[in-house]
Design an enzyme around this catalytic site. Structure first.
Site, mmCIF file in Angstrom:
data_model
loop_
_atom_site.group_PDB
_atom_site.id
_atom_site.type_symbol
_atom_site.label_atom_id
_atom_site.label_comp_id
_atom_site.label_asym_id
_atom_site.label_seq_id
_atom_site.Cartn_x
_atom_site.Cartn_y
_atom_site.Cartn_z
ATOM 1 N N CYS A 1 0.838 -1.208 0.000
ATOM 2 C CA CYS A 1 0.000 0.000 0.000
ATOM 3 C C CYS A 1 0.863 1.245 0.000
ATOM 4 O O CYS A 1 1.377 1.660 1.041
ATOM 5 C CB CYS A 1 -0.926 -0.004 1.219
ATOM 6 S SG CYS A 1 -2.019 1.439 1.302
ATOM 7 N N CYS B 1 -0.458 4.053 2.170
ATOM 8 C CA CYS B 1 -0.254 3.828 3.608
ATOM 9 C C CYS B 1 1.183 4.114 4.019
ATOM 10 O O CYS B 1 1.441 4.732 5.052
ATOM 11 C CB CYS B 1 -0.588 2.379 3.970
ATOM 12 S SG CYS B 1 -2.194 1.807 3.397
ATOM 13 N N ASP B 2 2.143 3.644 3.223
ATOM 14 C CA ASP B 2 3.537 3.606 3.664
ATOM 15 C C ASP B 2 4.494 4.500 2.873
ATOM 16 O O ASP B 2 5.666 4.612 3.233
ATOM 17 C CB ASP B 2 4.052 2.161 3.597
ATOM 18 C CG ASP B 2 3.236 1.228 4.482
ATOM 19 O OD1 ASP B 2 2.804 1.681 5.552
ATOM 20 O OD2 ASP B 2 3.025 0.063 4.092
#
Length: 311
Positions: free
Chosen positions: A136, A139-140
């Protein structure tokens, strides 16, 4: 065969499932939640969550899910460990059979089973999980500002991930097995027009290396051909962009899904075509796949369940 009747059955324990449980519990629906194969969902494999509201310093994924679990229990949710094996949504009460053989007969069902990221199957993907391997970018990606990353895949998902990461990283490699991209034309143009993205066609990632995290990827160019080349490419982050598989198989006989398997709901709602059955979180979301959007849809599902029971 043991059976049990409940007002509200929640299947899944990610942000969608736990948030649905919080709202259903506060509405006195006495929700029963089955945690599934991965209690806490995908966030339990994320080391740091910085974009969930209310945690200005960030929080570990497992800790965030533990907070949500405790909050759901506070409002009376009966949280159980088990996996749904089959479902019969032909008539109310709806029947869901768990892995211990127990049949839950529910007046309302909230499906929050999530989606599973697709991986290449390399041992190193597990070895470096949370240490440079991610499925992701949204997300990261923040952790890779001004660093070098690679994205595996040649479809729209990979192109979207690479484009997003290019706004953060200093360099983005796309590792593509085929001699072409499968992505839509507009996504291809976006990638080819981005000076930070370099596409490595006819390449396979066969492993990762690094001492305390990912430091590089083992690549094979034109694998199996006479001119096959093997070399190592230094990178700081390895992102999977080969898609997700929604965990919706047992519901497909009763609910509409898209070609990939995402459950289709009425636009802007978690309502499926079966009255009293709702889908929340990543199992019905091919676009955002964020903890906060999953939580929001879990809230909506619980409110709809309450309204359905009152109707």
């Amino acid at each position: 065969m043991e059976t049990e009747q409940v007002k509200c059955l929640i299947i899944g324990s990610g942000p969608a499932g736990y948030t649905a449980a919080i709202y259903a519990g506060r509405a006195n629906l006495s929700p029963v939640l089955y945690a599934g194969l991965q209690p806490g969902g995908q966030l339990t494999t994320t080391t740091e969550v910085e974009n969930f509201p209310g945690y200005p310093s960030g929080i570990g994924g497992p800790e965030l899910m533990e907070d949500l679990r405790k909050q759901a229990e506070r409002f009376g949710t009966d949280i159980r460990y088990g996996v749904a094996m089959s479902a019969d949504l032909s008539a109310s009460p709806y029947k869901v059979t768990m892995d211990d053989g127990k049949v839950i007969e529910a007046k309302t069902v909230i499906i929050a089973t999530g989606a599973t990221a697709k991986y290449l199957g390399l041992d190193d993907e597990k070895k470096y999980a949370g240490m440079g391997v991610s499925a992701c970018a949204t997300c990261d990606g923040f952790f890779y500002r001004n660093r070098v990353v690679a994205v595996v895949g040649g479809g729209d998902t990979a192109c979207e991930e690479a484009s997003y990461l290019s706004g953060l990283a200093s360099k983005v490699y796309m590792i593509v097995r085929k001699p072409f991209l499968r992505a839509s034309k507009v996504m291809q143009q976006r990638v080819f027009g981005n000076p930070k993205i370099e596409v490595l066609f006819e390449h396979n990632a066969v492993g990762l290396y690094g001492e305390n995290g990912v430091e590089g990827v083992h690549l094979v160019k034109r694998m199996g051909e006479a001119d096959e080349q093997r070399y190592d490419l230094p990178i700081d982050g390895f992102f999977l962009g080969i898609g997700h598989r929604p965990n919706s198989d047992i519901f497909k006989p009763w609910l509409d899904t898209d070609e990939i398997g995402y459950i289709l709901t009425e636009p802007g709602t978690p309502c499926t075509k079966v009255p009293g059955v709702f889908a929340a979180g990543d199992v019905a979301d091919p676009h955002y796949r964020q903890a906060i959007t999953a939580a929001a849809s879990g809230c909506m599902a619980a409110i709809e369940a309450e309204r359905y029971l009152l109707s």
